[in-house]
Design an enzyme around this catalytic site. Structure first.
Site, PDB file in Angstrom:
ATOM      1  CG  HIS A   1      -5.648  -2.755   0.957  1.00 24.16           C
ATOM      2  ND1 HIS A   1      -4.914  -2.519  -0.179  1.00 24.16           N
ATOM      3  CD2 HIS A   1      -5.123  -1.940   1.907  1.00 24.16           C
ATOM      4  CE1 HIS A   1      -4.006  -1.591   0.075  1.00 24.16           C
ATOM      5  NE2 HIS A   1      -4.109  -1.227   1.346  1.00 24.16           N
TER       6      HIS A   1
ATOM      7  CB  SER B   1      -0.937  -0.067   1.203  1.00 26.19           C
ATOM      8  OG  SER B   1      -2.072   0.670   0.925  1.00 26.19           O
TER       9      SER B   1
HETATM   10  C1  GTR Z   1      -5.418   4.353   2.113  1.00 21.64           C
HETATM   11  C2  GTR Z   1      -4.899   5.230   0.996  1.00 21.64           C
HETATM   12  C3  GTR Z   1      -4.165   4.390   0.009  1.00 21.64           C
HETATM   13  C4  GTR Z   1      -3.230   3.375   0.638  1.00 21.64           C
HETATM   14  C5  GTR Z   1      -3.686   2.841   1.979  1.00 21.64           C
HETATM   15  C6  GTR Z   1      -2.611   2.195   2.854  1.00 21.64           C
HETATM   16  O1  GTR Z   1      -6.185   5.036   3.026  1.00 21.64           O
HETATM   17  O2  GTR Z   1      -5.997   5.876   0.407  1.00 21.64           O
HETATM   18  O3  GTR Z   1      -3.508   5.207  -0.930  1.00 21.64           O
HETATM   19  O4  GTR Z   1      -1.962   3.851   0.706  1.00 21.64           O
HETATM   20  O5  GTR Z   1      -4.286   3.804   2.760  1.00 21.64           O
HETATM   21  O6  GTR Z   1      -1.455   2.578   2.820  1.00 21.64           O
HETATM   22  O7  GTR Z   1      -2.968   1.284   3.588  1.00 21.64           O
END
Ligand code: GTR
Length: 418
Positions: free
Chosen positions: A399, A257
Site C-alpha cells: 500500500h 487511500s
Molecule cells: C486504513 C483504512 C483504509 C485506508 C487507509 C489510508 O487504515 O482502513 O480505508 O483509507 O487507512 O488512508 O491509508
C-alpha cells in the site's frame, strides 16, 4: 497463412516457458498470490481474503431510474439518473455540503520563477475561506513548467501524509509527490494538505471547515470529513481558474487511500475536474462494498467515524440493501477520465473489487464512447489497462503511492488531458 501458424507456435512456446505465476496472469489476469491471502487471513481472521468466499450479490442498476425508466441516452443520464445517484451518495455515504454562505480570496504568498534549477515556477497561494467574519486558510503549493508555451494541464494531490512529502524547497524529495518528474512531462503539479480543511480525527466536527460552516444540529446526512476534503479540492480548482498559466479545464485530482476515496467524491461532486485518480482507495472508495472483501463498511465506520455521514453506518453488515455501490460513484465521473489502482499486497483495499467497480461502470461510459471496453478479467501485474476514459493497474508491492504509479497516471494523462 504460414507466418500466422509460426506466430502461434512462437507465442505458445513463450507461454510454455514462462514461470507459472506469469503464465497464469497472462491467461487469467492478476490474482492475489496464495501466500499473501493466507498470511493476511491468518492475521485478520474477522475479515475475508478468500475470493471463493465472496458472497454472490446483485449490483443496483445504473441505467434504470427510481421510477423504473430505462436510460438510453447521455441526455437522460445527465437529466435524471445522474442526479438521483449523486443524491443517493450524499444521503447515504459522504454527506451533504451545507449551504452556509462563504467568500474566498487568493493571496500569492511566494513566487519563485527559478525553482527546480530554472525548470519551474513555484507559487504558494493561500486560499482564505471567510464566513461570518471567521476564516480558514488552505495552503496550496504549485510548480508550473517554465518551458510551457500555453496554459498547462495540472495534477492536484490531496496530501494525507504530511508536509515531508511535499517540500516546496525540494530539499526533501518523495515518490509520493514526484514534482520534478511531473514537471518534466509538461504538467503543473499542485498539492494541499487535507488537514488544512479538516484534521483527520474524530472531534465531533468542531474543528476545520466544519467549525466554520456547520450550523445547528448535525443531521444523518451532514457532510463528513471526506466530503470536506473533496470540497477543499474544489476550492483549489477555483484558484486554478484564476491562474492564466494553468489549464483549469484539464485538472486531475489525485489521492492515495483515504485521499483516493476523496478524489473520486471530489470529481463526482465537481464536474469541473477532468480526471480523478484513486490510488488504492479501497472501502468507501473504488472497491465494491457488496463483496465484503478486506475492509468492510462496518469496520471503516467504526475505525473512522468522522469520514462519512452517519447514515453510512446503517449499511454495515447490510450492504445488499444499500441503494448504491461504488461502480455508481465511478459512473458519476463519466464522461470524464478515471484512473483506479491497486497494489498486489494491498488486499485490505480489495484490488479485484476496485477493478470490478470500474468494469461495472462501463454502461455509463459506453453511452458516451461505445468503443470503451474492459474485460471482466483483471490485467496482469504492472500492465495498465486503458480504454477510452477508464484506466486501471495493479502494481507490485504494498500500500503506497510511488513514482511507478505516477508514471502510469502521466501516460494516461497524455491521452486525456493534453
Ligand atoms: C486504513 C483504512 C483504509 C485506508 C487507509 C489510508 O487504515 O482502513 O480505508 O483509507 O487507512 O488512508 O491509508
Amino acid at each position: 497463412m504460414r507466418s500466422g501458424i509460426l506466430i502461434n507456435i512462437f507465442i505458445t512456446l513463450i507461454l510454455l516457458f514462462l514461470p507459472y505465476d506469469i503464465f497464469s496472469q497472462v491467461m487469467n489476469g492478476w490474482q492475489a498470490s496464495k501466500e499473501t491471502v493466507e498470511r493476511l487471513q491468518k492475521n485478520q481472521i474477522e475479515f475475508n481474503y478468500y475470493e471463493e468466499k465472496v458472497p454472490s450479490y446483485i449490483l443496483p442498476d445504473l441505467l434504470v431510474t427510481e421510477k423504473g425508466k430505462k436510460i438510453r441516452s447521455t441526455g437522460m443520464w445527465e437529466k435524471i439518473r445522474r442526479n438521483e445517484i449523486l443524491e443517493l451518495f450524499r444521503k447515504n455515504v459522504y454527506g451533504r455540503v451545507p449551504s452556509t454562505p462563504f467568500s474566498e480570496s487568493f493571496r500569492l504568498i511566494k513566487e519563485d520563477r527559478n525553482a527546480m534549477g530554472g525548470d519551474a515556477t513555484l507559487k504558494q497561494v493561500d486560499i482564505t475561506i471567510n464566513s461570518d467574519g471567521r476564516t480558514l486558510d488552505i495552503h496550496l503549493t504549485i510548480f508550473i513548467p517554465n518551458k510551457a508555451v500555453k496554459p498547462v494541464p495540472a495534477f492536484l494531490l490531496i496530501d494525507n501524509r504530511g508536509p515531508e512529502n511535499t517540500d516546496p524547497l525540494r530539499l526533501v524529495k518523495s515518490e509520493f509527490w514526484p514534482a520534478e518528474e511531473i514537471i518534466a512531462r509538461g504538467y503543473a503539479i499542485a498539492v494541499f494538505s487535507n488537514a488544512d480543511i479538516d484534521p483527520d480525527n474524530f472531534d465531533d466536527f468542531k474543528n476545520g471547515i466544519h467549525g466554520l460552516l456547520d450550523r445547528g444540529e448535525r443531521k444523518p446526512d451532514s457532510w463528513g470529513t471526506i466530503a470536506a476534503w473533496a470540497w477543499g479540492a474544489s476550492r483549489c480548482l477555483d484558484y486554478f481558474e484564476t491562474d492564466k498559466e494553468i489549464d483549469a479545464e484539464n485538472v486531475a485530482v489525485v489521492g492515495h487511500s483515504r485521499g483516493g476515496k476523496t478524489a473520486l467524491w471530489a470529481a463526482a461532486e465537481d464536474q469541473r475536474f477532468a480526471m480523478a485518480v484513486a490510488n488504492e482507495s479501497g472501502c468507501g472508495g473504488a472497491s465494491l462494498a457488496r463483496r465484503k472483501y478486506g475492509e468492510t463498511v462496518s469496520r471503516i465506520t467504526k475505525a473512522f467515524p468522522h469520514w462519512f455521514c452517519s447514515n453510512y453506518k446503517k449499511w454495515g453488515n447490510n450492504e445488499d440493501s444499500m441503494p448504491v455501490d461504488m461502480h455508481m460513484l465511478i459512473a458519476l465521473i463519466a464522461p470524464r477520465a478515471v484512473y483506479v489502482t491497486s497494489a498486489s499486497e494491498d488486499l485490505w483495499a480489495d484490488p479485484r473489487g476496485s477493478y470490478l467497480s470500474l468494469y461495472h461502470s462501463l454502461p455509463v461510459f459506453r453511452l458516451y464512447q461505445p468503443v470503451t471496453r474492459l474485460t471482466e478479467q483483471m490485467p496482469p501485474l504492472n500492465i495498465p489497462s486503458i480504454s477510452g476514459k477508464l484506466a486501471y493497474h495493479v502494481r507490485d508491492g504494498v500500500h503506497n503511492l510511488l513514482l511507478k504509479d505516477w508514471n502510469w497516471f502521466l501516460d494516461f494523462g497524455d491521452t486525456v488531458l493534453k
